[in-house]
Design an enzyme around this catalytic site. Structure first.
Site, PDB file in Angstrom:
ATOM      1  N   CYS A 100       0.838  -1.414  -0.162  1.00 33.70           N
ATOM      2  CA  CYS A 100      -0.012  -0.122  -0.114  1.00 33.70           C
ATOM      3  C   CYS A 100       0.840   1.565  -0.071  1.00 33.70           C
ATOM      4  O   CYS A 100       0.583   2.145  -0.589  1.00 33.70           O
ATOM      5  CB  CYS A 100      -1.056  -0.255   1.418  1.00 33.70           C
ATOM      6  SG  CYS A 100      -1.925   1.381   1.277  1.00 33.70           S
ATOM      7  N   CYS A 200      -4.197  -1.599   5.763  1.00 31.21           N
ATOM      8  CA  CYS A 200      -4.080  -0.335   5.328  1.00 31.21           C
ATOM      9  C   CYS A 200      -5.257   0.531   4.648  1.00 31.21           C
ATOM     10  O   CYS A 200      -5.865   0.073   3.560  1.00 31.21           O
ATOM     11  CB  CYS A 200      -2.913  -0.299   4.467  1.00 31.21           C
ATOM     12  SG  CYS A 200      -2.394   1.262   3.516  1.00 31.21           S
TER      13      CYS A 200
END
Length: 395
Positions: A100, A200
């Site tokens: 991410c 995330c």
């Protein structure tokens, strides 16, 4: 005045990061990333992005900075979620947080920020950026956060020089209690907010249920391998090269050839990962069972009793050349070179002594002590002191 876009997540860390930058005289813009609204993959109801974006907005209002939301859910699905499914399907265990940062926050998000005329992108990560000069050229360092308890540099281990050149980490010199104290003094809505757990920017995910949306359950057997199985005490063959010896250390054991006993059933080998203890639902063993290997082709999970089972430990791992990533490109090894480092194979693991060996085919990371549950798909990161030099995907 330099312009900085802060990724305001609705948490206390990014809130204080934005405040500190404003205090330092930057022109600050708050941007909230919306990374999820795919109802086909239901997630537990604790998907807090609405509440988070609202908190981020209130923080921006309090600090007097412009604020907007950007919808990155399409890119997030393609680059993170689809990748996760694919990796689990292959029997590997990806790390979505590292991805991410590399693919979303410091790529897609960074490009949006730069299109808004930003000089930098800032996040609330507990890590620091250093700059050194060599031969008249600036080199960026990724350094551990001052708070050893919260250091998040591991999650940024795939960043490049180009990404670090545009990154700021305002809270890297602070501890978590100091960050909360600043937020309290400013009376920010996020001051007492709990840290987000889970993926995330998605929120809490119960992984097996999440994976079952795309990976169909498939009943298979759980096999227990005894700790005294002959495979663990075999004499090592004579090797003609170091590379051969390391390959032997890093290899996957073929448990089909090892006598074991069937102790239960599972709903799909691709839902399990090495070192896992929960979710096996097998009772009656003297010590807890741990997953020592998964075979997604044959749909078998191999387990062993206790966290000292020899099947959990290996001294070496391999990284393919195209998965070797140097943050410090100036220190990258050439074929035939080696380097002593401190390394970790997962977040929060204490750093371990190791040596990197670069060969034609890729790099071996050879540890001084055997490591538990080295897992394909995860990232190994290597350090000198408090600087991360590079990282790679465990093959």
């Amino acid at each position: 005045m330099k312009r900085v876009v802060v990724g305001l997540s609705g948490g206390v860390d990014s809130s204080v990061a934005a405040y500190l930058l404003k205090e330092q005289g930057y022109e600050v813009i708050g941007l909230f990333m919306k990374n999820w609204h795919d109802d086909s993959v239901t997630i537990s109801n604790e998907c807090p992005w609405l509440e988070d974006s609202n908190d981020a907005l209130l923080v921006a209002e309090k600090l007097g900075i412009p604020f907007q939301t950007v919808d990155l859910s399409e890119q997030y699905k393609e680059k993170i979620v689809d990748y996760m499914f694919h990796e689990y399907e292959q029997g590997r265990t990806p790390n979505p947080d590292v991805l991410c940062n590399r693919e979303i926050k410091f790529d897609v998000f960074m490009k949006i920020a730069l299109s808004l005329g930003a000089d930098y992108v800032a996040t609330g990560h507990y890590c620091r950026r250093g700059i050194i000069e060599e031969n008249g050229k600036e080199i960026y360092q990724l350094l551990a956060g001052k708070d050893g308890n919260k250091d998040q540099s591991y999650f940024l281990c795939q960043l490049s020089q180009e990404q670090l050149a545009k990154a700021l980490f305002p809270i890297g010199e602070l501890t978590k209690p100091e960050v909360r104290e600043i937020a309290s003094q400013l009376d920010l809505i996020t001051a007492e907010k709990k840290d987000s757990q889970g993926l995330c920017f998605i929120g809490k995910v119960r992984l097996p249920e999440f994976l079952q949306q795309k990976l169909q359950p498939k009943e298979g057997i759980i096999v227990e391998i005894p700790a005294d199985a002959p495979i663990y005490s075999e004499e090592k063959p004579n090797f003609s090269s170091e590379e051969e010896a390391f390959a032997h250390e890093a290899r996957r054991i073929n448990y089909l050839q090892v006598p074991g006993k069937v102790v239960g059933k599972h709903q799909g080998a691709h839902y399990f990962t090495k070192g896992q203890r929960k979710g096996l639902n097998v009772g009656g063993t003297k010590e807890a069972l741990f997953v020592i290997e998964t075979d997604v082709d044959k749909n078998i999970i191999y387990t062993g009793q206790g966290n000292n089972h020899p099947g959990l430990f290996k001294k070496a791992l391999f990284i393919k050349n195209d998965e070797v990533h140097w943050i410090r490109e100036d220190l990258a090894l050439k074929v035939g070179e080696k380097m002593g480092v401190m390394a970790r194979i997962r977040y929060r693991q204490p750093l371990q002594k190791a040596t990197l060996h670069q060969f034609e085919t890729g790099m071996y990371v050879v540890f001084n002590e055997p490591q538990s549950a080295i897992t394909e798909g995860q990232f190994v990161a290597w350090h000198k002191d408090d600087e991360i030099l590079g990282s790679g995907v465990i093959t």
